[in-house]
Design an enzyme around this catalytic site. Structure first.
Site: not given
Ligand SMILES: [Zn+2]
Length: 244
Positions: A26-28, A91, A133, A143
């Site tokens: 993921h990214y935040t 993340e 994600h 993301d």
């Molecule tokens: Zn995510």
């Protein structure tokens, strides 16, 4: 490898034997790492991940791997909807498409690589189950996005990156493309038309496997790439190395 602890209260038991066989990146999507850490540890937010990797390479451990973290939400891969049950979520700090999406810097990628290799040693996660994600939630999520360097981590032995070959299969019709996307693992309608769900899945595919253009359009190059990735994923049944 070293990580710092910042325990999140947002987790539960994994069901059954607790086997972990997926890794979701993921990214935040928040303005700062501090904001993201606060949110991932806020009981009211009801979200978490197992790890967070800052842009300078600092790794935070938020949830123990044997616990079920709450990172994927409504999701699906290869017919499975139990993504949080059986996955580890990481993340990556990045403002995301909403707040100024930018490249993932080298120290962050190097730390992620070490972390993933560690995780892959501990759990039976097949290469085709290392995903973004957006792969498992294409209608809702972008993301980690098109700037994430999937080829780099694949070279380190994390996930699958079929090298693009110009001479691979020619463009297929939508019905065939939907079948190939489903064979890779995407949840895609079998409508034989470019409906909104199909376009979202094609865009998610592009973000992961053909990042130069993420518009959801099944142009000839995207169609070729879908066939190519589907063929390689088929050879990685259950994560075993291809024999040919
Ligand atoms: Zn995510």
């Amino acid at each position: 490898m070293t990580s710092r602890d910042r325990p999140s209260p947002n987790h539960g038991p994994r069901p059954g034997a607790g086997t972990v066989d997926m890794l979701i990146l993921h990214y935040t999507g928040m303005r700062s790492a501090a904001d993201a850490l606060d949110r991932l540890c806020d009981p009211a937010a009801q979200v978490s991940a197992h790890y967070l990797v800052e842009e300078d390479g600092t790794v935070w451990r938020l949830v123990a791997e044997e616990r079920r973290a709450w990172h994927a939400g409504l999701a699906c891969w290869a017919g499975r909807r139990d993504i949080n049950d059986a996955s580890i979520g990481i993340e990556l700090v990045n403002p995301g498409h909403e707040f100024g999406y930018r490249a993932f810097p080298e120290p962050q990628m190097a730390a992620l690589e070490r972390l993933c290799l560690d995780i892959l040693r501990r759990h039976p996660i097949p290469p085709r189950h290392v995903l973004g994600h957006s792969d498992v939630a294409p209608r809702r999520k972008l993301d980690p996005g098109e700037l994430f360097d999937w080829p780099r981590i694949a070279r380190a032995g994390i996930g699958l990156w079929p090298e693009p070959r110009a001479e691979s299969a020619s463009a297929a019709g939508l019905s065939e493309l939907q079948a190939q996307l489903a064979a890779i693992g995407y949840e895609v309608p079998r409508s034989r038309s470019l409906d909104a769900d199909t376009a979202a899945v094609i865009a998610a595919f592009q973000r992961h496997f053909r990042p130069a253009r993420c518009d959801g359009a099944p142009d000839a190059e995207t169609a070729r790439r879908i066939a190519e990735v589907a063929a390689v994923f088929a050879r990685f049944d259950s994560g075993r190395l291809p024999t040919t």
